[in-house]
Scaffold this active site. Sequence first.
Site, PDB file in Angstrom:
ATOM      1  N   HIS A  66       0.838  -1.211   0.000  1.00 34.19           N
ATOM      2  CA  HIS A  66       0.000   0.000   0.000  1.00 34.19           C
ATOM      3  C   HIS A  66       0.863   1.247   0.000  1.00 34.19           C
ATOM      4  O   HIS A  66       0.405   2.316  -0.367  1.00 34.19           O
ATOM      5  CB  HIS A  66      -0.884   0.051   1.269  1.00 34.19           C
TER       6      HIS A  66
ATOM      7  N   THR B 157      -6.306   4.478   5.910  1.00 36.81           N
ATOM      8  CA  THR B 157      -6.390   3.174   5.255  1.00 36.81           C
ATOM      9  C   THR B 157      -7.200   2.255   6.161  1.00 36.81           C
ATOM     10  O   THR B 157      -7.317   2.521   7.363  1.00 36.81           O
ATOM     11  CB  THR B 157      -4.995   2.531   5.104  1.00 36.81           C
TER      12      THR B 157
ATOM     13  N   HIS C 296       2.308   8.814   0.646  1.00 34.93           N
ATOM     14  CA  HIS C 296       1.215   8.705  -0.320  1.00 34.93           C
ATOM     15  C   HIS C 296       1.608   9.614  -1.480  1.00 34.93           C
ATOM     16  O   HIS C 296       2.129  10.718  -1.252  1.00 34.93           O
ATOM     17  CB  HIS C 296      -0.103   9.188   0.307  1.00 34.93           C
TER      18      HIS C 296
HETATM   19  N1  LIG Z   1      -2.248   7.186   6.517  1.00 35.74           N
HETATM   20  S1  LIG Z   1      -2.139   6.490   7.937  1.00 35.74           S
HETATM   21  O1  LIG Z   1      -1.107   7.158   8.714  1.00 35.74           O
HETATM   22  O2  LIG Z   1      -3.448   6.467   8.548  1.00 35.74           O
HETATM   23  C1  LIG Z   1      -1.596   4.835   7.705  1.00 35.74           C
HETATM   24  C2  LIG Z   1      -1.446   4.297   6.455  1.00 35.74           C
HETATM   25  F1  LIG Z   1      -1.745   4.996   5.335  1.00 35.74           F
HETATM   26  C3  LIG Z   1      -0.939   3.015   6.281  1.00 35.74           C
HETATM   27  F2  LIG Z   1      -0.811   2.504   5.028  1.00 35.74           F
HETATM   28  C4  LIG Z   1      -0.584   2.257   7.360  1.00 35.74           C
HETATM   29  S2  LIG Z   1       0.092   0.668   7.096  1.00 35.74           S
HETATM   30  O3  LIG Z   1       0.404   0.035   8.329  1.00 35.74           O
HETATM   31  O4  LIG Z   1       1.230   0.876   6.238  1.00 35.74           O
HETATM   32  C5  LIG Z   1      -1.041  -0.322   6.200  1.00 35.74           C
HETATM   33  C6  LIG Z   1      -2.379  -0.365   6.839  1.00 35.74           C
HETATM   34  O5  LIG Z   1      -2.430  -0.186   8.200  1.00 35.74           O
HETATM   35  C7  LIG Z   1      -0.757   2.761   8.638  1.00 35.74           C
HETATM   36  N2  LIG Z   1      -0.421   1.905   9.673  1.00 35.74           N
HETATM   37  C8  LIG Z   1      -0.525   2.157  11.080  1.00 35.74           C
HETATM   38  C9  LIG Z   1      -1.965   2.327  11.529  1.00 35.74           C
HETATM   39  C10 LIG Z   1      -2.325   1.140  12.395  1.00 35.74           C
HETATM   40  C11 LIG Z   1      -1.055   0.404  12.602  1.00 35.74           C
HETATM   41  C12 LIG Z   1      -0.789  -0.699  13.402  1.00 35.74           C
HETATM   42  C13 LIG Z   1       0.501  -1.231  13.403  1.00 35.74           C
HETATM   43  C14 LIG Z   1       1.499  -0.667  12.612  1.00 35.74           C
HETATM   44  C15 LIG Z   1       1.226   0.435  11.806  1.00 35.74           C
HETATM   45  C16 LIG Z   1      -0.047   0.965  11.872  1.00 35.74           C
HETATM   46  C17 LIG Z   1      -1.254   4.065   8.803  1.00 35.74           C
HETATM   47  F3  LIG Z   1      -1.388   4.598  10.025  1.00 35.74           F
HETATM   48 ZN   LIG Z   2      -0.589   7.701   5.620  1.00 39.96          ZN
END
Ligand SMILES: NS(=O)(=O)c1c(F)c(F)c(S(=O)(=O)CCO)c(N[C@H]2CCc3ccccc32)c1F
Ligand SMILES: [Zn+2]
Length: 263
Positions: free
Chosen positions: A66, A199, A93
């Site tokens: 992603h 996401t 992004h």
């Molecule tokens: N745009 S954003 O900042 O809202 C955002 C993302 F856009 C995104 F892609 C991710 S991720 O972990 O790469 C994939 C799906 O969680 C996270 N991941 C974070 C959120 C929850 C979590 C849990 C464990 C590790 C990383 C994350 C994220 F916080």
């Molecule tokens: Zn993000």
Amino acid sequence: GAKWTYTGPDGEDHWYKHYPFCRGPFQSPIDFEPELLRYDPTLVPVEVRNYNLSSHEQLTLSNNGHSVQLSLPPRMQLSGLPHLYSAAQLHLHWGSPSLPAGSEHTVNGRRFAAELHVVHFNSDRYPNISMAADKSDGLAVLGVLIEIGEFNPAFNQFLKYLNGVKYKDQRIQISAFNIRGLLPAHLNEYYRYDGSLTTPPCYASVLWTVFKNPVTISEKQFLALATSVFSSSQQESAPVVLNGNYRKPQNSENRIVLVSFQE
Ligand SMILES: NS(=O)(=O)c1c(F)c(F)c(S(=O)(=O)CCO)c(N[C@H]2CCc3ccccc32)c1F
Ligand SMILES: [Zn+2]
């Protein structure tokens, strides 16, 4: 969890089917339109601690299909917010070569080329990001708007390794560097609002701080980002380039966006 994408049958309008919070309240990103903004003189400059990592330290750069993300040590912290927050990861992004506008937050309808997110969790209350991710006071994300202009040596500290994480689930160790260099020069001007992960699972758990001042990366750096990374894994026959990985602005539901600056 269930697979999700930014376009097609698993695109953002379908996320709610497997991730119900994506249709819930306080969703991000939003458009910072003038009518929503309210100046708050109590908003102090964001303070970052231990962002200047030593090059003797290693960080994991990975492609999760992603985005490209960089793991960060929890001793990197944010203060000047309601709680102490510890860093977990940063990711980006971005747009595509034909449509070089891929930021998530927009300013009065203007979309920037890309957006950096530095994800932190409330370490006053939770031991790690997984425990914090679904709590209303769990996360704080710094957003940095990125436009195309001057070459950015700080971003190159990890963009130069993109060929090592071309495919989904690839990860490499890279030398750490001063993460502060990725942020704008001044951390006193920003938008602040309660929102969500952009996401799935779209938890409404994020205190957003989006800096007013964008940073720049060069056209070449942007193209590297928009053409070098695939959402498909190396085994898959047809490589699918990863770009346009931004969620559209959500309904601001008359939310107030606090700003630390006056026009
Ligand atoms: N745009 S954003 O900042 O809202 C955002 C993302 F856009 C995104 F892609 C991710 S991720 O972990 O790469 C994939 C799906 O969680 C996270 N991941 C974070 C959120 C929850 C979590 C849990 C464990 C590790 C990383 C994350 C994220 F916080
Ligand atoms: Zn993000």
